[in-house]
Motif scaffolding. Sequence first.
Motif, PDB file in Angstrom:
ATOM      1  N   ILE A   1       5.046 -63.933 -41.133  1.00 53.49           N
ATOM      2  CA  ILE A   1       3.792 -64.686 -41.278  1.00 53.49           C
ATOM      3  C   ILE A   1       4.007 -66.151 -40.888  1.00 53.49           C
ATOM      4  O   ILE A   1       3.187 -66.758 -40.175  1.00 53.49           O
ATOM      5  CB  ILE A   1       3.269 -64.583 -42.727  1.00 53.49           C
ATOM      6  N   VAL A   2       5.142 -66.715 -41.329  1.00 60.59           N
ATOM      7  CA  VAL A   2       5.457 -68.107 -40.971  1.00 60.59           C
ATOM      8  C   VAL A   2       5.603 -68.241 -39.459  1.00 60.59           C
ATOM      9  O   VAL A   2       5.106 -69.201 -38.852  1.00 60.59           O
ATOM     10  CB  VAL A   2       6.756 -68.562 -41.681  1.00 60.59           C
ATOM     11  N   ALA A   3       6.275 -67.254 -38.819  1.00 57.91           N
ATOM     12  CA  ALA A   3       6.465 -67.294 -37.364  1.00 57.91           C
ATOM     13  C   ALA A   3       5.124 -67.244 -36.634  1.00 57.91           C
ATOM     14  O   ALA A   3       4.914 -67.975 -35.656  1.00 57.91           O
ATOM     15  CB  ALA A   3       7.339 -66.122 -36.926  1.00 57.91           C
ATOM     16  N   ILE A   4       4.215 -66.416 -37.121  1.00 55.07           N
ATOM     17  CA  ILE A   4       2.890 -66.317 -36.490  1.00 55.07           C
ATOM     18  C   ILE A   4       2.120 -67.629 -36.643  1.00 55.07           C
ATOM     19  O   ILE A   4       1.462 -68.110 -35.704  1.00 55.07           O
ATOM     20  CB  ILE A   4       2.089 -65.142 -37.096  1.00 55.07           C
ATOM     21  N   LEU A   5       2.229 -68.231 -37.832  1.00 56.56           N
ATOM     22  CA  LEU A   5       1.559 -69.524 -38.055  1.00 56.56           C
ATOM     23  C   LEU A   5       2.146 -70.597 -37.143  1.00 56.56           C
ATOM     24  O   LEU A   5       1.422 -71.473 -36.657  1.00 56.56           O
ATOM     25  CB  LEU A   5       1.706 -69.939 -39.519  1.00 56.56           C
ATOM     26  N   ARG A   6       3.451 -70.535 -36.899  1.00 54.72           N
ATOM     27  CA  ARG A   6       4.072 -71.488 -35.963  1.00 54.72           C
ATOM     28  C   ARG A   6       3.549 -71.284 -34.542  1.00 54.72           C
ATOM     29  O   ARG A   6       3.290 -72.236 -33.811  1.00 54.72           O
ATOM     30  CB  ARG A   6       5.590 -71.323 -35.969  1.00 54.72           C
ATOM     31  N   LEU A   7       3.380 -70.017 -34.163  1.00 58.05           N
ATOM     32  CA  LEU A   7       2.930 -69.722 -32.800  1.00 58.05           C
ATOM     33  C   LEU A   7       1.499 -70.181 -32.550  1.00 58.05           C
ATOM     34  O   LEU A   7       1.136 -70.526 -31.423  1.00 58.05           O
ATOM     35  CB  LEU A   7       3.063 -68.224 -32.515  1.00 58.05           C
ATOM     36  N   ILE A   8       0.672 -70.181 -33.605  1.00 55.88           N
ATOM     37  CA  ILE A   8      -0.706 -70.652 -33.419  1.00 55.88           C
ATOM     38  C   ILE A   8      -0.806 -72.163 -33.697  1.00 55.88           C
ATOM     39  O   ILE A   8      -1.891 -72.714 -33.750  1.00 55.88           O
ATOM     40  CB  ILE A   8      -1.707 -69.871 -34.293  1.00 55.88           C
ATOM     41  N   ASN A   9       0.377 -72.785 -33.934  1.00 51.85           N
ATOM     42  CA  ASN A   9       0.475 -74.243 -33.998  1.00 51.85           C
ATOM     43  C   ASN A   9      -0.239 -74.847 -35.206  1.00 51.85           C
ATOM     44  O   ASN A   9      -0.997 -75.816 -35.074  1.00 51.85           O
ATOM     45  CB  ASN A   9      -0.080 -74.868 -32.716  1.00 51.85           C
ATOM     46  N   VAL A  10       0.019 -74.288 -36.376  1.00 53.02           N
ATOM     47  CA  VAL A  10      -0.558 -74.839 -37.609  1.00 53.02           C
ATOM     48  C   VAL A  10       0.097 -76.181 -37.916  1.00 53.02           C
ATOM     49  O   VAL A  10       1.330 -76.293 -37.910  1.00 53.02           O
ATOM     50  CB  VAL A  10      -0.354 -73.851 -38.780  1.00 53.02           C
TER      51      VAL A  10
END
Length: 471
Positions: free
Chosen positions: A232-241
């Motif tokens: 989940i953290v990796a996905i949030l990083r990819l969408i540039n949170v």
Amino acid sequence: MKKNFRLLIILCLSYTASGQVKFIIESLPETTPADDSIYLTGTFNDWNTTDPKCLLQKQPNGQLSVEITFDEPVVEYKFTRGSWLKVETGTQNQYIPNRTLINHHQTKTIPIHIQNWQDLGGARNFEYLSFFYFAVAFLSLSIFIFSFRIFKKDFKRKQIFSIIHGAYFFVYLGAVAYYVVNPIWQTYLLILGQSLIFAWGANIQLLISAIEKKDVGHFSWSCYGPVSFATIVAILRLINVDFLAFLAIPAVGFIAWGELLMIGLGAIMALYILVQIIGGLKWNEINRPHSISQIILTCHIICLCFVFVSLGAGALGTQDYRLLEFKWFLVLFSIPIWVLVIGLLHDFQLFKEKNHVYVIENANELLSNLRELMESKKVYQDAELNINRLAELLDTKTHILSRLLNEHYEQNFRDFVNSYRVKEFIGQAQTGKLQKLTFLGLAHEVGFNSKSTFNLAFKKITNKSPREYFK
């Protein structure tokens, strides 16, 4: 009053004449050195190629960006790696005109795609390890497919082998893709790959428990909770949170907070589980599956040491800290896969449950009683005789009788009984009974219940048909 009004108009115009622009690099040439800095240069800073205010910074998702406030209505700009010898060029390394931005006095985001660099000339380094990674991906896929054949009835072990080696297939396929895509996408793959480290220990524990046919180290499915959170953290990083922007900032040496937390915590968790496995494994036990477990565990301990050494090198500021890109880590990580493949090639039944070997303690007594039933009482003359009835007459179990016939007569029940019937048929035929009865009539007397069964059994035992035999 007029003077004050004029001053107010000038201040308003000067405010609205400026616009904030965010440049985001979405793709870079594959040959871009990982350690090089990229600068924005243009008319707004007198074409300074090393202006620290125009240095592009890494975002949480790995993209590079910089925010600039412009006062000019029209801006020309380019991107360099700190020198005009390292300026951006076209796909064929040709000169390209300056990029142009018309300032509309408003905040905007501009995506940038850089095609080439002048000093690199379109050269592209080919990573030969990608062939090796592809081979490992193929081996993982092979184990995934064969697990359905190896463990036909053992659903749990089939599930473990298929899930783990299916995951390995995608990991190594991702490693192949890493050397094909541009550096920005390489960063995306690294971010996703780092989250998978949290599943490392749990996967090895599951695999060894499947090989050993037991739970090693008291496995719990809750071990997969951290990898879900890390994903989940990796996905949030990819969408540039925005609140994860600190993960792209250097923490110590050359290591960013993202690498330190994701890789460091994942490796510590894997170490904890591997210690549990070591405690639950009997190292003095000698058999092939156990030896494979020991080799797999040893290889993963070496891989874990490799990760900690790489983290230490990066923290100390060693330039070769790029070991964290797993170039050689994945080579070490593939050794257990090769070990499994070699083991299965040597013995395809390696991980199958072995059939229980029944020890017939009273074999001699059973054989003696069986001969009496067949030769003295001639129970084979009963056309309805089956293995269950014969085992009942011998006062034994069906599987014991079947094993007794296989070991001592090298026959199954049907062939064993029919051999006595054919022998009896030949004996009675030689006494002249065929002059009073037909072949079929005499066959019924010795225990056969059909003409086709009699003919097949007779030919199988004598290699001739009844008529050929008695000519």
